[in-house]
Enzyme design. Sequence first.
Site, PDB file in Angstrom:
ATOM      1  N   SER A  97       0.346   0.997  -4.437  1.00 17.01           N
ATOM      2  CA  SER A  97       1.737   1.126  -4.863  1.00 17.01           C
ATOM      3  C   SER A  97       1.834   0.748  -6.330  1.00 17.01           C
ATOM      4  O   SER A  97       0.987   0.017  -6.857  1.00 17.01           O
ATOM      5  CB  SER A  97       2.623   0.183  -4.033  1.00 17.01           C
ATOM      6  OG  SER A  97       3.918   0.066  -4.600  1.00 17.01           O
ATOM      7  N   TYR A 126       4.730  -8.331  -0.796  1.00 17.71           N
ATOM      8  CA  TYR A 126       4.376  -6.914  -0.719  1.00 17.71           C
ATOM      9  C   TYR A 126       3.501  -6.528  -1.911  1.00 17.71           C
ATOM     10  O   TYR A 126       2.455  -5.888  -1.752  1.00 17.71           O
ATOM     11  CB  TYR A 126       5.639  -6.061  -0.692  1.00 17.71           C
ATOM     12  CG  TYR A 126       5.366  -4.581  -0.731  1.00 17.71           C
ATOM     13  CD1 TYR A 126       4.874  -3.916   0.385  1.00 17.71           C
ATOM     14  CD2 TYR A 126       5.607  -3.834  -1.887  1.00 17.71           C
ATOM     15  CE1 TYR A 126       4.615  -2.552   0.354  1.00 17.71           C
ATOM     16  CE2 TYR A 126       5.348  -2.478  -1.932  1.00 17.71           C
ATOM     17  CZ  TYR A 126       4.857  -1.841  -0.813  1.00 17.71           C
ATOM     18  OH  TYR A 126       4.599  -0.488  -0.856  1.00 17.71           O
TER      19      TYR A 126
END
Length: 264
Positions: free
Chosen positions: A139, A152
Amino acid sequence: MKIEPGTCALVTGASSGIGRAIAEALARRGAQVGLLARSLRELEALADALPGRHVALPCDVGDAAAVQAATDRFAAEAGGLDLVVANAGLTHYRTVAEQPLAEVEQMTRVNWLGTVYTVHAALPHLLAAHRGHIVVVSSGAGLRSFPAAAAYGATKAAQRGYSTALRHELAHTGVSVTTVYPGEIATALHDHERDRMPPWYRAKDARPATTLATKILKAVEHDRRELYHPPEVRLLGIVNGISPKLADRMLHRLRGASAAPRLD
């Protein structure tokens, strides 16, 4: 590697979002796809909807033994393994002070250890064949983490470090690695937390998962080291690598104060 009829591809997190889009793109190219996710019913429905013959593999990627069994089963039924896409992931956006440890542990188990378990299970098959490709879907948060997404971002940064080293370790084996850094993609990833998403998150800017899937297949075929989508994600990584303070100021201007409350 060339993706064509007869290619055997395993995709984790295949039941929805980016994983589903990748599975659909692979099936359109004639690949046989091992569809790995937790819900058997969703996987069977997807397998039936895709052109060709595919294998539903109900499995929790946070369970190493289950991932190994599913991977071995697919390789046996498909007659080999050529491409592995470690895509499964989930989010819980909260500040560190507010976040229950159970959420951090779940993201660590699925996002980070799920990648490790997937690669660990698949790599012997690829090395034995002296060919193949691994895709790790990280990501943009793995390049610069954001407030309310510390845990995250940490799992995505772990994927980044792991896949970067792995690509070098696999030199001269015939097996290669591409790391993918998506920005905001239109999926159901945040459906369970829409009411608490931070102001810097821009749902309106989310790009279609189908476009990303097409780019991933192209990146595999061209053996690209990394894929950034949209391209601005690459700029963020470059700027943050040169000067985190400059990246903070850039994000403060583009995404508002919530993206970088401290500029000192």
